[in-house]
Each structure stands twice: as structure tokens, then as C-alpha cells.
Design an enzyme around this catalytic site. Structure first.
Site, PDB file in Angstrom:
ATOM      1  N   ARG A 211       0.818  -1.227   0.000  1.00 41.83           N
ATOM      2  CA  ARG A 211       0.000   0.000   0.000  1.00 41.83           C
ATOM      3  C   ARG A 211       0.847   1.271   0.000  1.00 41.83           C
ATOM      4  O   ARG A 211       0.353   2.360  -0.271  1.00 41.83           O
ATOM      5  CB  ARG A 211      -0.987  -0.014   1.179  1.00 41.83           C
ATOM      6  CG  ARG A 211      -2.032   1.084   1.085  1.00 41.83           C
ATOM      7  CD  ARG A 211      -3.255   0.831   1.956  1.00 41.83           C
ATOM      8  NE  ARG A 211      -2.914   0.330   3.276  1.00 41.83           N
ATOM      9  CZ  ARG A 211      -2.392   1.088   4.249  1.00 41.83           C
ATOM     10  NH1 ARG A 211      -2.168   2.348   4.061  1.00 41.83           N
ATOM     11  NH2 ARG A 211      -2.117   0.548   5.417  1.00 41.83           N
TER      12      ARG A 211
ATOM     13  N   TYR B 246     -13.903  10.755 -20.231  1.00 40.90           N
ATOM     14  CA  TYR B 246     -14.232   9.359 -19.951  1.00 40.90           C
ATOM     15  C   TYR B 246     -15.415   9.342 -18.970  1.00 40.90           C
ATOM     16  O   TYR B 246     -15.435  10.099 -17.986  1.00 40.90           O
ATOM     17  CB  TYR B 246     -13.013   8.663 -19.344  1.00 40.90           C
ATOM     18  CG  TYR B 246     -13.306   7.262 -18.902  1.00 40.90           C
ATOM     19  CD1 TYR B 246     -13.529   6.259 -19.829  1.00 40.90           C
ATOM     20  CD2 TYR B 246     -13.387   6.937 -17.553  1.00 40.90           C
ATOM     21  CE1 TYR B 246     -13.827   4.973 -19.426  1.00 40.90           C
ATOM     22  CE2 TYR B 246     -13.675   5.647 -17.139  1.00 40.90           C
ATOM     23  CZ  TYR B 246     -13.903   4.672 -18.091  1.00 40.90           C
ATOM     24  OH  TYR B 246     -14.203   3.403 -17.681  1.00 40.90           O
TER      25      TYR B 246
ATOM     26  N   ASP C 132      -5.574  13.219 -18.966  1.00 36.08           N
ATOM     27  CA  ASP C 132      -5.770  11.785 -19.125  1.00 36.08           C
ATOM     28  C   ASP C 132      -5.198  11.437 -20.499  1.00 36.08           C
ATOM     29  O   ASP C 132      -5.770  11.795 -21.533  1.00 36.08           O
ATOM     30  CB  ASP C 132      -7.271  11.457 -19.032  1.00 36.08           C
ATOM     31  CG  ASP C 132      -7.550   9.963 -19.139  1.00 36.08           C
ATOM     32  OD1 ASP C 132      -6.756   9.252 -19.789  1.00 36.08           O
ATOM     33  OD2 ASP C 132      -8.577   9.517 -18.592  1.00 36.08           O
TER      34      ASP C 132
ATOM     35  N   LYS D 242      -5.742  -0.015 -20.538  1.00 36.27           N
ATOM     36  CA  LYS D 242      -5.829   0.149 -21.987  1.00 36.27           C
ATOM     37  C   LYS D 242      -4.465  -0.137 -22.642  1.00 36.27           C
ATOM     38  O   LYS D 242      -4.011  -1.249 -22.580  1.00 36.27           O
ATOM     39  CB  LYS D 242      -6.383   1.539 -22.305  1.00 36.27           C
ATOM     40  CG  LYS D 242      -7.608   1.920 -21.464  1.00 36.27           C
ATOM     41  CD  LYS D 242      -8.817   1.017 -21.686  1.00 36.27           C
ATOM     42  CE  LYS D 242      -9.855   1.139 -20.583  1.00 36.27           C
ATOM     43  NZ  LYS D 242     -10.296   2.497 -20.290  1.00 36.27           N
TER      44      LYS D 242
HETATM   45  C1  PLP Z   1     -10.845   3.184 -19.236  1.00 34.34           C
HETATM   46  C2  PLP Z   1     -10.511   4.601 -19.063  1.00 34.34           C
HETATM   47  C3  PLP Z   1     -10.397   5.177 -17.796  1.00 34.34           C
HETATM   48  C4  PLP Z   1     -10.690   4.401 -16.531  1.00 34.34           C
HETATM   49  O1  PLP Z   1      -9.774   3.403 -16.316  1.00 34.34           O
HETATM   50  P1  PLP Z   1     -10.097   2.055 -15.460  1.00 34.34           P
HETATM   51  O2  PLP Z   1      -8.797   1.358 -15.555  1.00 34.34           O
HETATM   52  O3  PLP Z   1     -11.230   1.372 -16.123  1.00 34.34           O
HETATM   53  O4  PLP Z   1     -10.428   2.493 -14.078  1.00 34.34           O
HETATM   54  C5  PLP Z   1     -10.036   6.499 -17.709  1.00 34.34           C
HETATM   55  N1  PLP Z   1      -9.818   7.243 -18.813  1.00 34.34           N
HETATM   56  C6  PLP Z   1      -9.929   6.734 -20.052  1.00 34.34           C
HETATM   57  C7  PLP Z   1      -9.679   7.609 -21.224  1.00 34.34           C
HETATM   58  C8  PLP Z   1     -10.280   5.400 -20.219  1.00 34.34           C
HETATM   59  O5  PLP Z   1     -10.411   4.914 -21.458  1.00 34.34           O
END
Ligand code: PLP
Length: 386
Positions: A47, A101, A173, A198
Site C-alpha cells: 500500500r 471518460y 488523461d 488500456k
Molecule cells: C478506461 C478509461 C479510464 C478508466 O480506467 P479504469 O482502468 O477502467 O479504471 C479512464 N480514462 C480513459 C480515457 C479510459 O479509457
């Protein structure tokens, strides 16, 4: 390790742990949650983001995004929520682009009121529109580019400069672009976030997130991170580290495939629109070219014209899978109006340009001729006869 290693060398080797016992070729996995006490300052605990495998992966991811430090989390949302709440307290304000997102949007809309954190959304994310929303108590600017599902582009350099000018922290992001195509820290952004589920993971089998920033910002996020506890298990840390070894190769192929498919789709009579930042016809193409140095990514969207039955088209695809997520080595497709944006009213969807015959394709690493063949036969099979 050498300072000017190329991208794929960093992916393959950077931060790797030596197997001193057996001299194995790959980093060993250390799954202990308990370590001998040596010193209060170096207490190792999962953690605390500091097990051997976590530290190795943090270093690699920081290096890929040109940041000083990084932390990996149990999901993209853990990374996003911990980061935002590390810098926002009650009475503070954040400006975000609206095209985000869905999970991020939900976090802001469902949770921030309870903490009395104020927020404003920008519909068309120009620097001017962001500037107009900045208030006395604004602390953060948050962007996401290319956006989902229409691959709109926000000007990273301009937003970073705006944030600096107003002494705000800029957050992006960077999931859709991946570190292969776009490195926002080099453009002045303070904090980069990835859903490692992703492209970093890339095989549709890991849930993880990452944050990259200066050591100072990472120290701040770390403090809340140990209280929120959204950490990644060491087995998954190791899997993610292994997956990143091929990140450069995978995304290069996905870039090539997506560009080729976008161009091909653009020429088909049955396709009324194609959204891909690598196409000259994309309204933000010049901006994308300026800031997406590695390529335009593996995500694209397109609209079927009225001669094609959407449901029949989807069910006729044999190679391309219908799937909710994205960025795997396998190509996947979804209907945003039926999935990611299903909770919006039809009017809200149409305001955002999301029609019922819009499809979002996450292009994999298969041979592009096979993918095109699959789309071609599905278009034929789904042709409306009336
Ligand atoms: C999938 C996604 C997230 C969230 O991620 P998780 O791993 O599902 O929590 C955030 N931003 C974008 C652009 C995404 O495609």
C-alpha cells in the site's frame, strides 16, 4: 541506466530487477506483503507503492512519460480519483473539459458536491473557453485528448501555458494516445494519468492505472494514496511490466492499422463519416500532427449511412469483436449510443455528435487486410434491402 535509451529499450529493460539468485533473464516477482524491519523510512508495504516490483514499474512508467516519478494504481479510476482529491479540498474549484471518460465525469458529478468541491465544464475545449471558467478558487485544469468517441483534440501546449499563467496544476488523461504517441509533460503539463487497463496493459487482461509527475506532486499524491489504498497487487504489477515491454511495437502497429482503415473507410459509400485525427479531413488534424509526435493512435469512429443496419453490421463481423473496452491487441468495436453514452438522453447524445449509427473501433495488431475484409463483408451482409 543510460540516460538516452530509446523508447523500446526503456520498455524492455528500464527499472528491471536483477535475479541475483538464479540469474534469470526477466525480473523476478516479489509478492511479499511483509518485509523485515530495517528503518522507519524504508518500510516496504504494497500500500506504500514501494515493493520491489512496484518501484521498478513506477520508474519505467515515469521514464516513458518523461516525468520525475510515477505511481501505479489498481485502476485508472483509482489513479484519477486519488490525484484529483490530492489537490482539491472543500471550497476549491476545478475546470474540466466536458468530453471526458464516463467514469471521470461520474466521479465529478456524483462525488464532488459531497466534498463541496466546485467544478465547471468547458464544452468546446479551447484555451479561451478554459480561461473564461477560471475563478479565484480554481486549483486544477483537467483535459483528455484525443477524446472519446469522436477523437477531438485539445491543445495541450496552450492549456499547459494557461495553467502556468494562472498558477494552476494541469492534469491530462493520456490514455487514448499512450506514451508512444504523446508526451504531455514535454509540452508543459504537470500531471499525466493513464488507465493502464488500456494501451499500457494492451491485452485486455489487466486492470490498472498510473500517475506521472514531478517528485513533489507525486509525494502529495502518495500521501493520499496510502490512505485511499487503491494499490495494484504485485502479480498484476509484474504482468503490467511484462506487457509494457511490447508497448512500442503494439502501438506502432495499431497506429498504422488505424490510419489505413480510416482512409479505407473514408472512401466507402456506405460510411457517412470517419473520425480519426490522422485524416486530413479531421477538423483538428493540424493540432494532432503538432502534438501527437509518434502517431495518431489506434482509436477511430465512423458512422454507417442509412443503407446499413447497425445491429446486423455488428453481428456480421467475424474477426472484430463487440466489446466494451479498448486498446487490446485484438480489434474491438462498440456502439457508443448503446454502451458508453447510453445513460445520456438522445438529445444530449445528438448535441455531442453521437448518433445511433456511430461506431467506435479500437484497432488491434491483426493484419490490416484481414480487418478491412471483415468490415467489407459485414457491410455487405448488413445492407438494408428496403
Ligand atoms: C478506461 C478509461 C479510464 C478508466 O480506467 P479504469 O482502468 O477502467 O479504471 C479512464 N480514462 C480513459 C480515457 C479510459 O479509457
Amino acid at each position: 541506466m543510460n540516460k538516452d535509451l530509446g523508447f523500446n529499450t526503456v520498455c524492455t529493460h528500464f527499472g528491471e530487477l536483477e535475479d541475483t539468485q538464479f540469474k534469470g533473464a526477466v525480473s523476478p516477482i516479489h509478492i511479499s506483503t511483509s518485509y523485515a524491519f530495517e528503518d522507519v523510512a524504508v518500510k516496504r508495504y504494497p500500500r506504500y507503492f514501494n515493493t520491489p516490483n512496484q518501484e521498478a514499474l513506477n520508474k519505467k512508467i515515469a521514464r516513458l512519460e518523461h516525468g520525475e516519478a510515477a505511481l501505479v494504481f489498481g485502476s485508472g479510476m483509482a489513479a484519477i480519483s486519488t490525484t484529483l482529491l490530492s489537490f482539491l479540498k472543500s471550497g476549491d474549484h476545478i475546470v474540466l473539459q466536458r468530453n471526458l471518460y464516463g467514469g471521470t465525469l461520474n466521479l465529478v458529478l456524483k462525488e464532488f458536491d459531497r466534498y463541496a468541491i466546485e467544478y465547471s465544464f468547458v464544452d468546446i475545449p479551447t484555451p479561451k473557453a478554459f480561461e473564461e471558467k477560471i475563478q479565484e478558487n480554481t486549483k486544477l485544469i483537467y483535459i483528455e485528448t484525443p477524446s472519446n468517441p469522436l477523437l477531438k483534440i485539445t491543445d495541450i501546449t496552450a492549456i499547459a501555458a494557461l495553467a502556468k499563467q494562472h498558477q494552476l496544476i494541469s492534469v491530462i488523461d493520456n490514455t487514448f494516445a499512450s506514451p508512444v504517441n504523446q508526451n504531455p509533460i514535454l509540452m508543459g503539463i504537470d500531471i499525466v494519468i493513464h488507465s493502464a487497463t488500456k494501451y499500457l496493459g494492451g491485452h485486455s487482461d489487466i486492470l490498472a492505472g498510473a500517475v506521472i509527475a514531478s517528485q513533489t506532486h507525486i509525494d502529495t499524491i502518495f500521501q493520499l494514496g496510502i490512505n485511499f489504498g487503491g494499490n495494484l497487487s504485485d502479480l498484476t504489477v509484474w504482468m503490467l511490466d511484462r506487457s509494457i515491454k511490447t508497448l512500442g511495437l503494439r502501438v506502432k502497429k495499431q497506429n498504422e492499422n488505424a490510419k489505413k482503415i480510416a482512409k479505407w473507410l473514408n472512401k466507402q459509400d456506405a460510411i457517412s463519416k470517419v473520425y480519426y485525427p490522422g485524416l486530413k479531413s479531421h477538423p483538428d488534424h493540424d493540432l494532432a500532427k503538432k502534438q501527437m509526435k509518434g502517431g495518431f493512435g489506434g482509436m477511430l469512429s465512423f458512422e454507417l449511412d442509412t443503407t446499413i443496419n447497425v445491429t446486423a453490421f455488428l453481428s456480421s463481423l467475424t474477426l472484430i469483436k463487440s466489446s466494451m473496452s479498448l486498446a487490446g491487441v485484438e480489434s474491438t468495436i462498440l456502439s457508443p449510443s448503446k454502451t458508453s453514452h447510453a445513460l445520456l438522453s438522445e438529445e444530449e447524445r445528438s448535441l455531442r455528435g453521437i448518433s445511433d449509427n456511430l461506431l467506435r473501433l479500437s484497432v488491434g495488431i491483426e493484419e490490416k487486410k484481414d480487418l478491412i475484409k471483415d468490415i467489407k463483408q459485414a457491410l455487405k451482409a448488413a445492407k438494408q434491402t428496403s
